[in-house]
Design a protein around this motif. Structure first.
Motif, PDB file in Angstrom:
ATOM      1  N   THR A 121       0.826  -1.204   0.000  1.00  0.00           N
ATOM      2  CA  THR A 121       0.000   0.000   0.000  1.00  0.00           C
ATOM      3  C   THR A 121       0.861   1.256   0.000  1.00  0.00           C
ATOM      4  O   THR A 121       1.862   1.334   0.727  1.00  0.00           O
ATOM      5  CB  THR A 121      -0.918   0.012   1.239  1.00  0.00           C
ATOM      6  N   ARG A 134       3.164   1.074   3.233  1.00  0.00           N
ATOM      7  CA  ARG A 134       2.912   0.158   4.342  1.00  0.00           C
ATOM      8  C   ARG A 134       2.803  -1.251   3.802  1.00  0.00           C
ATOM      9  O   ARG A 134       2.277  -1.467   2.707  1.00  0.00           O
ATOM     10  CB  ARG A 134       1.630   0.562   5.051  1.00  0.00           C
ATOM     11  N   ASP A 156       0.217  -2.626  10.061  1.00  0.00           N
ATOM     12  CA  ASP A 156       1.632  -2.299  10.161  1.00  0.00           C
ATOM     13  C   ASP A 156       1.831  -0.792  10.082  1.00  0.00           C
ATOM     14  O   ASP A 156       0.924  -0.047   9.726  1.00  0.00           O
ATOM     15  CB  ASP A 156       2.406  -2.990   9.042  1.00  0.00           C
ATOM     16  N   THR A 157       3.040  -0.396  10.399  1.00  0.00           N
ATOM     17  CA  THR A 157       3.391   1.018  10.415  1.00  0.00           C
ATOM     18  C   THR A 157       3.448   1.592   9.008  1.00  0.00           C
ATOM     19  O   THR A 157       3.871   0.910   8.069  1.00  0.00           O
ATOM     20  CB  THR A 157       4.784   1.148  11.056  1.00  0.00           C
ATOM     21  N   GLN A 158       3.050   2.854   8.882  1.00  0.00           N
ATOM     22  CA  GLN A 158       3.305   3.579   7.629  1.00  0.00           C
ATOM     23  C   GLN A 158       4.663   4.245   7.742  1.00  0.00           C
ATOM     24  O   GLN A 158       4.986   4.853   8.765  1.00  0.00           O
ATOM     25  CB  GLN A 158       2.241   4.668   7.399  1.00  0.00           C
TER      26      GLN A 158
END
Lengths: 112, 109
Positions: free
Chosen positions: A31, A94, A99-101
Motif C-alpha cells: 500500500t 505500508r 503495520d506502520t506507515q
C-alpha cells in the motif's frame, strides 16, 4: 531495511500548470499513500493505492490525479496548480493492513 | 467534531521534565501511530499500537480503543525531543490514517 524516495525535493510551478510528483519505495510494500501538509497543520490524505494499478480517493482528491504504475512507484499529479499555493506533499508506504506507515522526505511545492 | 483531537496544541518543557500528549477519537479506531516531525519536516515513526502500551527509551505510548484515546508520555525531556508530534489513527473501515493537528513541543535548557 528500505527507503522511500520522492522527486523532486522542491517544485516551483506557475498558476494553471500541471505538475507531477514521484515516489519510489524499495520495501516491497503493498500500500502506498499521498498526503498533503499545509504549514502548521496535520496531514490530509489525497490518494492511496493498495496494490499495483489500484487507486482509492482520500479526503482531498479533488484537483489531483494519481497513478500506481508498478508496486514500487506511486505518482501524484496536480492537475492545475493554484496561485500562491504552498504545501509539502508526503508519500508513505505500508506492508499490510496491520503495520506502520513509513514516510518519504517530502516534496515542497510553491506556485507563483 | 474532528475525528482525531490532539492536545495540547503546543507544549514547552524544561530539560529533564516529564509530560504527556493525548489524542481523543470520535469513533472506535483500529490502531494508532505516533510520529515526530523534525525541523526538516521528516516524519519519524515513534510507535504503532493496535492495543495496550509500548515503551521505547524515554517514550511510552498507550492506546485504549474502547475508551477512544491514546497517549504519548515523554520522560526526562531532552533538547532533541523538540519538534511537532502527531498521532494518527486508522479507522475500522479501511486502510486510511486520520491525523491529529499536532503538538508543537519545545524543550528549553
Amino acid at each position: 531495511g528500505g527507503i522511500i524516495t520522492q522527486t523532486p525535493k522542491f517544485l516551483i510551478g506557475q498558476e494553471g500548470q500541471k505538475l507531477t510528483l514521484k515516489c519510489q519505495q524499495n520495501f516491497n510494500h503493498d500500500t502506498m499513500y499521498w498526503y498533503r501538509q499545509d504549514s502548521g497543520k496535520g496531514l490530509r490524505l489525497i490518494y492511496y493505492s493498495i496494490t499495483e494499478n489500484d487507486l482509492q480517493k482520500g479526503d482531498l482528491s479533488e484537483g489531483y490525479d494519481a497513478s500506481r504504475e508498478k508496486k514500487s512507484s506511486f505518482s501524484l499529479t496536480v492537475t492545475s496548480a493554484q496561485k500562491n499555493e504552498m504545501a509539502v506533499f508526503l508519500c508513505a508506504s505500508r506492508r499490510g493492513d496491520q503495520d506502520t506507515q513509513y514516510f518519504g522526505p517530502g516534496t515542497r511545492l510553491l506556485v507563483l | 467534531g474532528m475525528p482525531v483531537e490532539q492536545n495540547p496544541p503546543a507544549l514547552s518543557l524544561y530539560e529533564g521534565a516529564d509530560s504527556g500528549l493525548r489524542c481523543n477519537f470520535s469513533t472506535t479506531m483500529k490502531s494508532v501511530q505516533w510520529f515526530q516531525q523534525n525541523h526538516r519536516g521528516r516524519l519519524i515513526t515513534l510507535f504503532y499500537l493496535a492495543q495496550g502500551t509500548k515503551e521505547n527509551g524515554r517514550l511510552k505510548s498507550t492506546f485504549n480503543s474502547k475508551e477512544r484515546y491514546s497517549t504519548l508520555h515523554i520522560k526526562d525531556a531532552q533538547l532533541e525531543d523538540s519538534g511537532t508530534y502527531f498521532c494518527a489513527a486508522e479507522t475500522s473501515s479501511g486502510q486510511k490514517l486520520v491525523f491529529g493537528q499536532g503538538t508543537i513541543l519545545k524543550v528549553y535548557l
